[in-house]
Write a protein that holds these residues in place. Structure first.
Motif, PDB file in Angstrom:
ATOM      1  N   ASP A   7      -0.071   0.365  -6.988  1.00 48.78           N
ATOM      2  CA  ASP A   7      -0.597  -0.893  -6.452  1.00 48.78           C
ATOM      3  C   ASP A   7      -1.877  -0.654  -5.654  1.00 48.78           C
ATOM      4  O   ASP A   7      -2.836  -1.426  -5.744  1.00 48.78           O
ATOM      5  CB  ASP A   7       0.449  -1.564  -5.557  1.00 48.78           C
ATOM      6  N   THR A   8      -1.886   0.419  -4.874  1.00 44.56           N
ATOM      7  CA  THR A   8      -3.069   0.721  -4.064  1.00 44.56           C
ATOM      8  C   THR A   8      -4.266   1.040  -4.940  1.00 44.56           C
ATOM      9  O   THR A   8      -5.392   0.603  -4.666  1.00 44.56           O
ATOM     10  CB  THR A   8      -2.782   1.904  -3.124  1.00 44.56           C
ATOM     11  N   ARG A   9      -4.030   1.790  -6.016  1.00 43.53           N
ATOM     12  CA  ARG A   9      -5.137   2.114  -6.920  1.00 43.53           C
ATOM     13  C   ARG A   9      -5.713   0.856  -7.558  1.00 43.53           C
ATOM     14  O   ARG A   9      -6.929   0.740  -7.740  1.00 43.53           O
ATOM     15  CB  ARG A   9      -4.658   3.095  -7.997  1.00 43.53           C
ATOM     16  N   PHE A  68       0.810  -1.213   0.000  1.00 44.42           N
ATOM     17  CA  PHE A  68       0.000   0.000   0.000  1.00 44.42           C
ATOM     18  C   PHE A  68       0.847   1.268   0.000  1.00 44.42           C
ATOM     19  O   PHE A  68       0.299   2.368  -0.082  1.00 44.42           O
ATOM     20  CB  PHE A  68      -0.932  -0.001   1.216  1.00 44.42           C
ATOM     21  N   THR A  69       2.162   1.130   0.105  1.00 45.35           N
ATOM     22  CA  THR A  69       3.015   2.314   0.011  1.00 45.35           C
ATOM     23  C   THR A  69       3.211   2.747  -1.434  1.00 45.35           C
ATOM     24  O   THR A  69       3.665   3.862  -1.685  1.00 45.35           O
ATOM     25  CB  THR A  69       4.395   2.037   0.645  1.00 45.35           C
TER      26      THR A  69
END
Length: 291
Positions: A65-67, A60-61
């Motif tokens: 990847d988070t998107r 999540f950093t």
């Protein structure tokens, strides 16, 4: 950076093997991740547990990847909402009223065509094609295994051949970061060399046209022809309430509830690439655009 060694293949092989045996994907991936942390760390299996957890959190950093993870949750919720509102039922009834889908062959071509048309991202293709086609496959007694094959063969293989989607944006950006001049031209020029994707789509079309069932699909089709959609003791991944709701049409059902969101998704992808790339589609952010 460490030099690659043969032990690097152990975690993925372990995860794949466990997934096949246990049918528990999340558990298998978690064990594979733990094994990877164990091999990369000090060799202490207990220390590898918090290291594996930290590796998950560190995903999540990265904004991209988070998107992608957020997008997966959002698109799943969107498809479920469309089904609940009757968009899928309305679309299916529209196909039948217009006599566009009148048998198992056309149902399979619908799944194939959906995979080709909805090319913005492979996960979207899988979810939309599955939601639209599964009720028709059940109605015309075509195995769900064959549906899974068709939508898998027309999701990623189609997406990777088209530059104006999330896959294309990522590939072009990787080419550009590698110092390759005119990455979009290189991408387009390499399309005909993407033999796996091309043959996957062509073989899928041949399977539908010839009504041929590959390997275990033959047994699955025989089971489905007898009215058994699942193997004994199999657990469906679809909410049973959704399947029951597909059986009868409701007054509020409308094909527009299916077509408009899908059309918005398809059109928003190149628009998102254009905006995030400040006028240059090839420089746009695939993860931002698809979200």
């Amino acid at each position: 950076m460490q030099d690659p060694v043969w032990t690097s293949v152990i975690p993925p092989l372990l995860a794949i093997g466990l997934a096949i045996v246990t049918r528990q994907v999340i558990l298998s991936l978690s064990i594979g991740l733990w094994m990877g942390a164990w091999l990369l760390g000090s060799g202490n299996p207990l220390v590898a547990i918090p290291q594996a957890i930290d590796a998950v959190i560190n995903v999540f950093t990265d904004p991209g990847d988070t998107r992608v993870l957020v997008f997966t949750l959002v698109i799943g919720g969107l498809i479920a909402t469309i089904e609940k509102l009757g968009g899928v039922r309305g679309f299916i009834h529209l196909l039948q009223e217009r006599k566009w889908v009148t048998g198992p062959g056309r149902a399979q071509w619908l799944a194939f065509g959906t995979g080709v048309v909805v090319f913005i991202e492979s996960n979207i293709t899988l979810l939309i094609a599955g939601a639209i086609s599964r009720p028709l496959f059940d109605r015309y007694r075509v195995s769900r295994e064959k549906l899974a094959y068709i939508i898998d063969a027309t999701s990623a293989p189609i997406c990777v051949l088209i530059p104006l989607n999330a896959w294309g944006a990522v590939i072009v950006s990787l080419l550009a970061s590698s110092g390759i001049e005119n990455p979009i031209d290189v991408f387009i020029g390499a399309i005909l060399l993407n033999f796996y994707a091309i043959f996957a789509v062509l073989v899928c079309a041949l399977v539908i046209w010839s009504d041929f069932d590959i390997g275990p699909m033959r047994a699955a089709q025989k089971r489905t022809a007898e009215g058994k959609f699942l193997w004994p003791n199999a657990t469906p991944m679809v909410d049973p309430s959704l399947i029951e709701a597909e059986q009868s049409r409701q007054p509020q059902d409308s094909a527009k509830l299916m077509l408009l969101p899908v059309l918005a998704l398809v059109l928003s992808m190149p628009l998102g690439l254009f905006i995030t790339g400040e006028g240059d589609l090839t420089a746009g952010s695939g993860s931002t655009s698809v979200l």
